[in-house]
Every structure is written in C-alpha cells, then in structure tokens.
Design an enzyme around this catalytic site. Structure first.
Site, mmCIF file in Angstrom:
data_model
loop_
_atom_site.group_PDB
_atom_site.id
_atom_site.type_symbol
_atom_site.label_atom_id
_atom_site.label_comp_id
_atom_site.label_asym_id
_atom_site.label_seq_id
_atom_site.Cartn_x
_atom_site.Cartn_y
_atom_site.Cartn_z
ATOM 1 N N CYS A 95 0.814 -1.226 0.000
ATOM 2 C CA CYS A 95 0.000 0.000 0.000
ATOM 3 C C CYS A 95 0.852 1.282 0.000
ATOM 4 O O CYS A 95 1.468 1.597 -1.002
ATOM 5 C CB CYS A 95 -0.971 -0.040 1.161
ATOM 6 S SG CYS A 95 -2.381 1.033 0.920
ATOM 7 N N ARG A 129 -12.880 5.483 -1.129
ATOM 8 C CA ARG A 129 -11.998 4.741 -0.210
ATOM 9 C C ARG A 129 -12.174 3.258 -0.560
ATOM 10 O O ARG A 129 -13.286 2.734 -0.469
ATOM 11 C CB ARG A 129 -12.406 5.025 1.246
ATOM 12 C CG ARG A 129 -11.436 4.451 2.250
ATOM 13 C CD ARG A 129 -10.563 5.516 2.933
ATOM 14 N NE ARG A 129 -9.264 4.912 3.233
ATOM 15 C CZ ARG A 129 -8.093 5.501 3.054
ATOM 16 N NH1 ARG A 129 -8.050 6.727 2.601
ATOM 17 N NH2 ARG A 129 -6.976 4.886 3.304
ATOM 18 N N HIS A 191 -3.035 -5.755 2.921
ATOM 19 C CA HIS A 191 -2.677 -5.738 4.340
ATOM 20 C C HIS A 191 -3.203 -7.033 4.979
ATOM 21 O O HIS A 191 -3.643 -7.952 4.284
ATOM 22 C CB HIS A 191 -3.385 -4.563 5.034
ATOM 23 C CG HIS A 191 -2.951 -3.213 4.593
ATOM 24 N ND1 HIS A 191 -1.748 -2.653 4.962
ATOM 25 C CD2 HIS A 191 -3.572 -2.293 3.812
ATOM 26 C CE1 HIS A 191 -1.666 -1.439 4.439
ATOM 27 N NE2 HIS A 191 -2.746 -1.184 3.743
HETATM 28 N N1 GLN Z 1 -2.245 6.926 2.195
HETATM 29 C C1 GLN Z 1 -2.355 5.926 1.138
HETATM 30 C C2 GLN Z 1 -3.775 5.766 0.607
HETATM 31 O O1 GLN Z 1 -4.717 6.081 1.280
HETATM 32 C C3 GLN Z 1 -1.867 4.568 1.629
HETATM 33 C C4 GLN Z 1 -2.731 4.006 2.744
HETATM 34 C C5 GLN Z 1 -2.231 2.665 3.256
HETATM 35 O O2 GLN Z 1 -1.039 2.393 3.311
HETATM 36 N N2 GLN Z 1 -3.193 1.817 3.665
HETATM 37 O O3 GLN Z 1 -3.943 5.284 -0.507
#
Ligand code: GLN
Length: 241
Positions: A95, A129, A191
């Site tokens: 990510c 999101r 993740h």
């Molecule tokens: N800030 C980045 C995004 O929102 C990465 C977030 C993350 O590592 N989960 O895409």
C-alpha cells in the site's frame, strides 16, 4: 546460513497488521534453523549495498508518506533499494510503501510525492476509499488480504501486475489488476497481514533472498502449513463471491 531482513520505516509505515509480515518471515526462517537478523532502516539511516537480503516496506498514512518520500531521496536509500532489486534482492511492499516505490504518489492535499521509480506505476489519491477483503489470482495461486486505500495505482506500459482481482478493488478498482511485480520485488495493496495466510508467497521471498545471497539454487525445508492453509482457505471461501 543467515538472512538479514531490512525493515523500512517500521516506526512510520506499519498499519493494518503489516508488521505481521515480519513475524511470519522471521518464524519461517527460524523454523528452518536459518539465522535471521532484522535491521530497521528509518529516517536518516543509510543502507549499504549487500547489507540486507530481503526488504519489507509497510503501509502508512499520507502524513507519514510525505516524510518518507523525502527521506528516501535525501538519505540515498531509494537509490540503493533500486540497485539491490536490480541485482535480484527480493522486496515486499504494501500500500503506502508500494505507492512510494513507483513514479509518484499524488495525495489529496499537498504536492505530488516523488517515488523512487522502482515499479513502473503511478498513484493518485481518489475520493473513493477502497476498503475490504481482496482475493486475487497470481503466480502464487490465490492470494488473500485486506485493503484500505484511497490511492488509485495505474501500471505503465509493459508493467507486470502481481495478479488479477477476483474479489475487491486492487490497484484502482477499474482494470482488475492488483499490485506490481518487477524482478523479485512485489508491491500490492494486501494488508492483513498478508504473509501468515499466504505461506507460498512468504517462502518465495525467503528462497529468493537465500539464492541471491549464496548464489545457488536453494530448496527450503517444507513446513507443516496446515494452520496457515486453513486460514488461507477460510478467508478465500468467506471473501469470494
Ligand atoms: N495513504 C495511502 C492511501 O490512502 C496509503 C494508505 C495505506 O497504506 N493503507 O492510498
């Protein structure tokens, strides 16, 4: 034999259970009576060529990414990481870490963050999101994880994805790709943490690290992965449509 794992920015880039990947790599190495040493490489620290045999770079929020993006450049770590991957050293990035290894990451607010240009990708924050369980088909068969990002990542011409989305959003929720694979370096949005329930990928990283370090074919001793594979199957059956 010995493996040195380079843990990039563990204090700043470590969200949604990503440190579980370090635990999985450490245990899977120790269970094979191979010595493992962890080296944290965060702000201002230097990396020497050949110092680490495998790199891990976890996820992080936009604020941390701003700090890390400039440090990768100013400390010279970005340049060394690229050189190490070019000679075959394996790397797993998740990510926020993945985003900083591409061409750039454009967050919602503030300037475009330069990536180190390792993966032929670029990422732009979106107002969607992308959260939820993620299942993909890949060279490691199915991989399963959990994603939570607003950044949409696009592969540049000729780039290889890590795999194709079966369930979830992946790189951008549009082109069904997930992650990027370049030599023995992997970037992805999974993740979870990813490696404990994807033992095939964990062992691929360890095997590549040992093969590059010792310059020979290495067969890892098989482990009893009953529990890991039960978790893997459970997650897939629960998440796939
Ligand atoms: N800030 C980045 C995004 O929102 C990465 C977030 C993350 O590592 N989960 O895409």
């Amino acid at each position: 034999m010995k493996i040195v794992i380079g843990y990039l920015y563990s204090d700043l880039m470590n969200i949604y259970g990503d440190t579980g990947n370090i635990i999985a790599l450490t245990k899977r190495t120790q269970w094979r009576e191979v010595e493992v040493k962890l080296k944290v490489k965060s702000l201002k620290s230097k990396i020497k060529k050949g110092e680490c045999d495998l790199y891990f770079f976890g996820g992080g929020q936009d604020q941390a990414q701003q700090l890390v993006a400039s440090d990768l450049e100013s400390s010279g770590k970005g340049k060394v990481i690229k050189q190490e991957v070019e000679r075959g050293v394996p790397l797993l990035s998740i990510c926020g870490g993945y985003q900083l290894l591409g061409e750039y990451y454009k967050p919602h607010k503030g300037p475009k963050l330069p990536g180190i240009g390792l993966f032929p990708i670029y990422t732009e924050a979106s107002y969607d999101r992308m959260i939820g369980n993620l299942v993909i088909e890949s060279m490691f068969d199915k991989l399963v994880g959990f994603e939570n990002h607003s950044g949409k990542t696009f592969l540049k011409k000729g780039a290889d994805s890590l795999g194709m989305v079966i369930q979830g959003f992946g790189n951008n929720g549009k082109d069904k790709t997930e992650g990027c694979l370049y030599k023995n370096a992997i970037g992805c949005y999974m993740h979870g943490s990813l490696l404990p329930k994807n033992p095939k990928l964990a062992d691929w990283l360890l095997q590549k690290a040992l093969e590059i370090k010792y310059g020979k074919q290495i067969e890892l001793k098989p482990l009893d992965d009953t529990l890991e594979l039960q978790a893997h199957q459970k997650a897939i059956s629960r998440f796939s449509k």
